[in-house]
Design an enzyme around this catalytic site. Structure first.
Site, PDB file in Angstrom:
ATOM      1  N   ASN A   6       0.854  -1.184   0.000  1.00  0.00           N
ATOM      2  CA  ASN A   6       0.000   0.000   0.000  1.00  0.00           C
ATOM      3  C   ASN A   6       0.890   1.233   0.000  1.00  0.00           C
ATOM      4  O   ASN A   6       1.505   1.558   1.009  1.00  0.00           O
ATOM      5  CB  ASN A   6      -0.891  -0.023   1.250  1.00  0.00           C
ATOM      6  CG  ASN A   6      -1.669   1.266   1.416  1.00  0.00           C
ATOM      7  OD1 ASN A   6      -1.876   2.006   0.455  1.00  0.00           O
ATOM      8  ND2 ASN A   6      -2.105   1.543   2.634  1.00  0.00           N
ATOM      9  N   LYS A   8       0.051   4.312  -0.148  1.00  0.00           N
ATOM     10  CA  LYS A   8      -0.564   5.495   0.462  1.00  0.00           C
ATOM     11  C   LYS A   8      -0.403   6.695  -0.502  1.00  0.00           C
ATOM     12  O   LYS A   8      -0.480   6.520  -1.704  1.00  0.00           O
ATOM     13  CB  LYS A   8       0.023   5.771   1.841  1.00  0.00           C
ATOM     14  CG  LYS A   8       0.048   4.523   2.733  1.00  0.00           C
ATOM     15  CD  LYS A   8       0.451   4.847   4.132  1.00  0.00           C
ATOM     16  CE  LYS A   8       0.773   3.580   4.910  1.00  0.00           C
ATOM     17  NZ  LYS A   8       0.195   3.566   6.235  1.00  0.00           N
ATOM     18  N   HIS A  92      -9.463   0.961   4.705  1.00  0.00           N
ATOM     19  CA  HIS A  92      -8.186   1.151   5.408  1.00  0.00           C
ATOM     20  C   HIS A  92      -8.396   2.077   6.612  1.00  0.00           C
ATOM     21  O   HIS A  92      -9.194   3.013   6.546  1.00  0.00           O
ATOM     22  CB  HIS A  92      -7.147   1.741   4.448  1.00  0.00           C
ATOM     23  CG  HIS A  92      -5.765   1.712   5.009  1.00  0.00           C
ATOM     24  ND1 HIS A  92      -5.303   2.659   5.890  1.00  0.00           N
ATOM     25  CD2 HIS A  92      -4.750   0.815   4.842  1.00  0.00           C
ATOM     26  CE1 HIS A  92      -4.054   2.353   6.227  1.00  0.00           C
ATOM     27  NE2 HIS A  92      -3.699   1.241   5.598  1.00  0.00           N
ATOM     28  N   GLU A  94      -6.774   4.483   7.711  1.00  0.00           N
ATOM     29  CA  GLU A  94      -6.579   5.914   7.430  1.00  0.00           C
ATOM     30  C   GLU A  94      -7.816   6.500   6.758  1.00  0.00           C
ATOM     31  O   GLU A  94      -8.157   7.663   6.973  1.00  0.00           O
ATOM     32  CB  GLU A  94      -5.309   6.111   6.582  1.00  0.00           C
ATOM     33  CG  GLU A  94      -4.059   5.861   7.425  1.00  0.00           C
ATOM     34  CD  GLU A  94      -2.863   5.342   6.656  1.00  0.00           C
ATOM     35  OE1 GLU A  94      -2.849   5.417   5.410  1.00  0.00           O
ATOM     36  OE2 GLU A  94      -1.931   4.839   7.313  1.00  0.00           O
ATOM     37  N   GLU A 162      -5.386  -5.290  10.458  1.00  0.00           N
ATOM     38  CA  GLU A 162      -4.362  -4.265  10.677  1.00  0.00           C
ATOM     39  C   GLU A 162      -4.627  -3.579  12.011  1.00  0.00           C
ATOM     40  O   GLU A 162      -5.423  -2.625  12.073  1.00  0.00           O
ATOM     41  CB  GLU A 162      -4.411  -3.229   9.555  1.00  0.00           C
ATOM     42  CG  GLU A 162      -4.121  -3.807   8.184  1.00  0.00           C
ATOM     43  CD  GLU A 162      -3.515  -2.772   7.263  1.00  0.00           C
ATOM     44  OE1 GLU A 162      -2.421  -3.014   6.759  1.00  0.00           O
ATOM     45  OE2 GLU A 162      -4.115  -1.694   7.073  1.00  0.00           O
ATOM     46  N   GLY A 168       2.395   1.925  10.723  1.00  0.00           N
ATOM     47  CA  GLY A 168       3.338   3.045  10.591  1.00  0.00           C
ATOM     48  C   GLY A 168       4.026   3.415  11.895  1.00  0.00           C
ATOM     49  O   GLY A 168       4.649   4.473  11.992  1.00  0.00           O
ATOM     50  N   SER A 198       3.460  -2.494  10.254  1.00  0.00           N
ATOM     51  CA  SER A 198       4.917  -2.489  10.415  1.00  0.00           C
ATOM     52  C   SER A 198       5.572  -3.817  10.041  1.00  0.00           C
ATOM     53  O   SER A 198       6.507  -4.271  10.705  1.00  0.00           O
ATOM     54  CB  SER A 198       5.293  -2.064  11.847  1.00  0.00           C
ATOM     55  OG  SER A 198       4.816  -0.754  12.099  1.00  0.00           O
TER      56      SER A 198
HETATM   57  C1  PEP Z   1      -0.688  -0.008   5.830  1.00  0.00           C
HETATM   58  O1  PEP Z   1      -0.588   1.108   5.318  1.00  0.00           O
HETATM   59  O2  PEP Z   1      -1.642  -0.738   5.552  1.00  0.00           O
HETATM   60  C2  PEP Z   1       0.357  -0.445   6.760  1.00  0.00           C
HETATM   61  C3  PEP Z   1       0.245  -1.618   7.345  1.00  0.00           C
HETATM   62  O3  PEP Z   1       1.406   0.426   6.976  1.00  0.00           O
HETATM   63  P1  PEP Z   1       2.823   0.070   7.673  1.00  0.00           P
HETATM   64  O4  PEP Z   1       3.318  -1.216   7.043  1.00  0.00           O
HETATM   65  O5  PEP Z   1       3.687   1.244   7.355  1.00  0.00           O
HETATM   66  O6  PEP Z   1       2.564  -0.121   9.131  1.00  0.00           O
END
Ligand code: PEP
Length: 240
Positions: A6, A8, A92, A94, A162, A168, A198
């Site tokens: 992803n 972003k 997601h 976000e 997630e 992040g 992460s």
């Molecule tokens: C994501 O954006 O779905 C995500 C898991 O980000 P990160 O791997 O940076 O934690």
């Protein structure tokens, strides 16, 4: 096993093209797993062009549920299909945190995308305070119910677990936490379940090695070729 990156709000069309050129050959050798990148809308076409005929699929980061209409700023599943997009992320955290996405609109987006022939990665996950107060399963069940009611198990539907506290932040769910939570989600709906939060080359193998972890949704580490390829390699070794 699916590893999806992803991106972003990163990578312009020309940056996406250059990055996909870097990914293409090394990932052609990683044949045992599915791989996808999820560029911003404006960079989808350059990713599709560079990755045509490769192992790497291209997904969008969102999709609207209507076919067309007065929905300024939105993009439909049919539009994405015409572009050559293979799938879409929906719900997601976000989108939920900054753009008012709800459990219901997530399910609507997923349903419309599946009906139009896209693959779907539908995201769920709890806040740190919710985990700390023992509410993880209640929250996940609440998020999953509209998806179960609107869609149920579908061959092109994947869930991404997630935990919001791990996105992040550099904090990762332990493999045991991921396994336990994935097993709970699978008890609600039996579809493949990705872990996201992460994921890095050095923790991917252990996470992907859990019996109910079917892949990863990767944010930050998907933006550099070396780390994304490293995660794909680690995932490949767990299925080899
Ligand atoms: C994501 O954006 O779905 C995500 C898991 O980000 P990160 O791997 O940076 O934690």
């Amino acid at each position: 096993m699916l590893i999806a990156g992803n991106w972003k709000l990163f990578k312009t069309p020309s940056q996406a093209a250059g990055f996909c050129r870097e990914l293409r050959q090394p990932l052609d050798d990683v044949s045992e797993i599915e791989i996808a990148v999820c560029p911003p809308y404006v960079s989808l076409t350059s990713a599709i062009e560079v990755l045509a005929g490769s192992k790497v699929a291209v997904y969008s980061q969102n999709v609207h549920w209507a076919e067309n209409g007065a929905f300024t700023g939105e993009v439909s599943a049919a539009m994405l299909r015409e572009l050559g997009v293979d799938g879409a992320i929906v719900g997601h955290s976000e989108r939920r945190q900054y753009f008012g996405e709800t459990d219901e609109t997530t399910a609507l987006r997923a349903k419309a995308a599946l009906e139009a022939g896209l693959k779907v990665i539908a995201c769920v996950g709890e806040l740190e305070a919710e985990r700390d107060s023992g509410e993880t399963e209640t929250v996940l069940e609440r998020q999953m119910i509209p998806i179960i009611k609107e869609i149920g198990a579908h061959e092109r539907l994947v869930i991404a677990y997630e935990p919001i506290w791990a996105i992040g932040t550099g904090k990762t769910a332990t493999p045991a936490q991921a396994q336990e939570t994935h097993a709970f989600i699978r008890g609600l709906l039996d579809v493949p379940i990705l872990y996201g939060g992460s994921v890095k080359p050095d923790n991917a193998a252990e996470l992907m090695g859990q019996p109910d972890v079917d892949g990863a949704l990767v944010g930050g580490a998907s933006l550099a070729a070396e780390s994304f390829i490293g995660i794909c390699e680690a995932a490949r070794q767990t299925v080899a």
